[in-house]
Scaffold this motif. Structure first.
Motif, PDB file in Angstrom:
ATOM      1  N   UNK A  52       0.836  -1.201   0.000  1.00  7.68           N
ATOM      2  CA  UNK A  52       0.000   0.000   0.000  1.00  7.68           C
ATOM      3  C   UNK A  52       0.871   1.252   0.000  1.00  7.68           C
ATOM      4  N   UNK A  53       1.928   1.222   0.813  1.00  6.72           N
ATOM      5  CA  UNK A  53       2.848   2.365   0.839  1.00  6.72           C
ATOM      6  C   UNK A  53       3.438   2.590  -0.547  1.00  6.72           C
ATOM      7  N   UNK A  54       3.811   1.494  -1.194  1.00 14.76           N
ATOM      8  CA  UNK A  54       4.383   1.615  -2.536  1.00 14.76           C
ATOM      9  C   UNK A  54       3.374   2.224  -3.513  1.00 14.76           C
ATOM     10  N   UNK A  55       2.130   1.764  -3.423  1.00 10.86           N
ATOM     11  CA  UNK A  55       1.107   2.324  -4.316  1.00 10.86           C
ATOM     12  C   UNK A  55       0.941   3.823  -4.105  1.00 10.86           C
ATOM     13  N   UNK A  56       1.148   4.260  -2.882  1.00  7.66           N
ATOM     14  CA  UNK A  56       1.009   5.699  -2.613  1.00  7.66           C
ATOM     15  C   UNK A  56       2.206   6.490  -3.119  1.00  7.66           C
ATOM     16  N   UNK A  57       3.407   5.945  -2.950  1.00  6.10           N
ATOM     17  CA  UNK A  57       4.548   6.715  -3.442  1.00  6.10           C
ATOM     18  C   UNK A  57       4.687   6.623  -4.966  1.00  6.10           C
ATOM     19  N   UNK A  58       3.975   5.657  -5.585  1.00  4.99           N
ATOM     20  CA  UNK A  58       3.922   5.631  -7.054  1.00  4.99           C
ATOM     21  C   UNK A  58       2.785   6.490  -7.566  1.00  4.99           C
ATOM     22  N   UNK A  59       2.077   7.126  -6.652  1.00  8.94           N
ATOM     23  CA  UNK A  59       0.950   8.004  -7.007  1.00  8.94           C
ATOM     24  C   UNK A  59      -0.182   7.257  -7.695  1.00  8.94           C
ATOM     25  N   UNK A  60      -0.317   5.973  -7.369  1.00  6.58           N
ATOM     26  CA  UNK A  60      -1.473   5.239  -7.891  1.00  6.58           C
ATOM     27  C   UNK A  60      -2.682   5.484  -7.007  1.00  6.58           C
ATOM     28  N   UNK A  61      -2.404   5.815  -5.746  1.00  5.31           N
ATOM     29  CA  UNK A  61      -3.487   6.121  -4.827  1.00  5.31           C
ATOM     30  C   UNK A  61      -3.098   7.318  -3.989  1.00  5.31           C
ATOM     31  N   UNK A  62      -4.120   7.977  -3.474  1.00  8.23           N
ATOM     32  CA  UNK A  62      -3.853   9.116  -2.606  1.00  8.23           C
ATOM     33  C   UNK A  62      -4.409   8.828  -1.225  1.00  8.23           C
ATOM     34  N   UNK A  82       1.024  18.099 -15.751  1.00  6.77           N
ATOM     35  CA  UNK A  82       2.110  18.001 -14.769  1.00  6.77           C
ATOM     36  C   UNK A  82       2.252  16.572 -14.265  1.00  6.77           C
ATOM     37  N   UNK A  83       1.098  15.931 -14.066  1.00  5.47           N
ATOM     38  CA  UNK A  83       1.137  14.545 -13.598  1.00  5.47           C
ATOM     39  C   UNK A  83       1.846  13.662 -14.622  1.00  5.47           C
ATOM     40  N   UNK A  84       1.583  13.932 -15.900  1.00  4.62           N
ATOM     41  CA  UNK A  84       2.223  13.154 -16.960  1.00  4.62           C
ATOM     42  C   UNK A  84       3.742  13.369 -16.932  1.00  4.62           C
ATOM     43  N   UNK A  85       4.153  14.632 -16.756  1.00  2.00           N
ATOM     44  CA  UNK A  85       5.587  14.918 -16.696  1.00  2.00           C
ATOM     45  C   UNK A  85       6.251  14.177 -15.545  1.00  2.00           C
ATOM     46  N   UNK A  86       5.513  14.103 -14.426  1.00  2.00           N
ATOM     47  CA  UNK A  86       6.047  13.383 -13.274  1.00  2.00           C
ATOM     48  C   UNK A  86       6.131  11.881 -13.568  1.00  2.00           C
ATOM     49  N   UNK A  87       5.071  11.369 -14.192  1.00  2.00           N
ATOM     50  CA  UNK A  87       5.033   9.939 -14.509  1.00  2.00           C
ATOM     51  C   UNK A  87       6.203   9.523 -15.394  1.00  2.00           C
ATOM     52  N   UNK A  88       6.587  10.422 -16.298  1.00  2.21           N
ATOM     53  CA  UNK A  88       7.686  10.072 -17.203  1.00  2.21           C
ATOM     54  C   UNK A  88       8.997   9.910 -16.451  1.00  2.21           C
TER      55      UNK A  88
END
Lengths: 276, 271
Positions: A52-62, A82-88
């Protein structure tokens, strides 16, 4: 230890993160920093909240409350672009590989390039082969994911995760379900990739041996809380009993209230209420 | 909240009803969001340099449409012949067999072609869509898309939605043609009407309105199949069994929605 004095920049900053799954609290005030260029390993038993922590730091969940900052930005507050730029700038190797079964290995690896760049096909193919070379899968680009073995799927997943040369690489259980030799080879691969590309790597695992062999620092998560974050030496020397139990592979005596135990056996309300 | 053991059956029943209704409303809301997002990506995608890929639309169209042609032809033809048999049988009571062409032309075009095509595509492609998305969800492939910065709605949903919205009306038109033709063969053999006369009569009876009635419906059916398939697939939890359950639910819900929508559409448009 010595590198820590000059405090390199924080690439991930988690503060008092609380997360729920339905009504159940999974993370209970987690704070964690990951510095540029380090390998941070998050360990913990099943149900400790590490995935769950990993999902949060990958921004899959808030989370319900608290903040997560990735490369200085809060993913929950970004607009689409901006989110896309971060995802890249982040790459993820999922536990099961998560390769798309309808595409070849090469197409899987090229997908981020295909979607986010305007490179021509030949260039993309060369880049994909380059990454396959890095993970030791050269020549396998035309196979389908179903034709690969478990270890090869994970390698291909690594190749896809690093195709955009991310600043941060997340790995979920890189050695789970693999034999020790292949698992060790994957650990080496992680170390080599950090060497070669200077990326920050966050690994979630429950394999202690692999954790100790790759980690700069380890975070121990237990029941939604962080027990300790420190170097491998700090971890070995800690007096915290639950960590020592974890390291020695001792099972813990669970202290139970006899009445509660009886209630649990009878299948009475307490359990049901806990679930609600 | 009162302790659960003191609640009487009525309270529990009401509560369960309430939960089901809330879940249903939530699902409908989710479908609405899906449609809105799909439209967003279709329109804004190219400007965000994230267009919907034409090649994946074609792949889907091939799968949803072209590969369904044989079975659609078979069903369309069977429906046509069935209607012709029943029509002749019924009208014989009044000695008006020759009027059967009116019945066939109107019912195939307005009702049976869209309905049969809708049900068949729901069973073929709605279930496939739900299963594919369900497995992708379980395998974290949907998460993988998200972390790569590829919006799953744009990448997975929109191509399927477009493919269905193009191919279902096309298949409907095709199955209507086959149905009418097959019925014509039967009527010709049974009543001795020549094919040319049958075709003439049919064309005279059918107005653009009738054709559009069928086409309009099939367009709505296509959207229903896509959205219901995706909604069920995306909400899969619980492994292989969950995928099976989602697939079944997708087909049952899609067919139910198609038949109900058909009735409402007919009511609203015909009256």
């Amino acid at each position: 230890m010595d590198g820590r004095e000059q405090k390199p920049e924080k690439v991930i900053e988690v503060r008092d993160l609380v997360a729920h799954y339905g009504e159940r609290k999974i993370l209970n005030g987690v704070s964690m920093d990951v510095y540029a260029g380090e390998i941070m390993v998050i360990i913990g038993g099943s149900g400790s909240g590490k995935s769950t922590l990993l999902r949060h730091v990958m921004a899959l969940e808030h989370g319900t409350s608290g903040t997560v900052k990735i490369l200085g930005r809060d993913p929950a507050a970004l607009d689409a672009k901006e989110a896309l730029d971060l995802r890249k700038k982040i790459g993820v190797a999922f536990q099961g590989g998560a390769l798309f079964s309808s595409m070849t290995v090469g197409e899987n690896i090229m997908l981020p390039l295909y979607e986010h760049t305007v490179l021509d096909r030949t260039t993309m193919e060369i880049m994909a082969r380059l990454k396959l070379e890095v993970v030791g899968l050269a020549g396998f680009e035309d196979l389908m994911p179903a034709e690969l073995s478990g270890g090869m799927v994970k390698r291909a997943a690594f190749a896809r995760a690093i195709i955009m040369d991310p600043k941060i690489l997340f790995c979920d259980e890189p050695s789970a379900g693999l034999d020790p030799v292949i698992a060790a080879a994957l650990d080496d691969l992680l170390l080599r990739m950090r060497e070669a590309m200077g990326m920050t790597i966050v690994v979630v695992t429950h394999e202690l041996e692999s954790a100790f062999s790759i980690a700069d620092r380890i975070t121990v998560l237990d029941q939604g809380r962080i027990l300790l974050t420190g170097t491998t030496e700090e971890l070995r020397e800690t007096k915290i009993e639950r960590i020592q139990n974890l390291l020695q592979r001792r099972t813990e005596e669970e202290i139970v209230d006899p009445e509660e135990y009886l209630e649990r056996l009878m299948g009475e309300r307490s359990g049901e209420r806990a679930r609600l | 909240m009162p302790s659960s053991d003191t609640r009487n059956p009525l309270t529990r029943f009401t509560e369960r009803m309430g939960r089901t209704v809330v879940a249903g409303v939530e699902e409908v809301g989710y479908c609405g969001v899906l449609v809105a997002q799909s439209l967003f990506w279709l329109v804004a995608g190219p400007r965000l340099k994230q267009p919907v890929r034409v090649d994946s639309v074609f792949v889907q169209m091939m799968e949803v449409g072209v590969r369904a042609v044989p079975i659609i032809a078979l069903l369309g033809g069977a429906i046509g012949v069935m209607l012709a048999i029943q029509g002749v049988h019924t009208l014989r009571i009044f000695g008006a067999e020759s009027r059967v062409v009116i019945g066939i032309a109107l019912s195939v075009t307005r009702e049976f072609a869209p309905l049969i095509t809708g049900i068949l595509v729901a069973g073929r492609s709605g279930s496939a869509l739900a299963a594919r998305l369900g497995i992708m969800t379980i395998n974290q492939e949907v998460d993988a898309l998200t972390v790569m910065g590829i919006n799953p709605v744009r990448f997975l949903v929109v191509p399927a939605l477009i493919a269905l919205m193009v191919m279902v009306p096309a298949l409907t038109f095709f199955s209507g043609l086959v149905g009418l033709f097959a019925a014509g063969l039967y009527v010709g053999a049974d009543l001795g009407i020549s094919m040319a006369a049958y075709v003439d009569q049919t064309i005279e009876i059918l107005s653009t309105d009738d054709v559009m009635h069928g086409m309009g419906k099939s367009l709505i059916f296509a959207a229903l199949i896509a959205v219901i398939g995706v909604a069920n697939g995306a909400s899969v939890t619980g492994g292989a069994e969950g995928v099976g359950r989602a697939t079944t639910r997708a087909v049952v819900q899609a067919i139910t929605a198609i038949v109900l929508t058909d009735m409402i559409f007919a009511f609203v448009v015909t009256r």
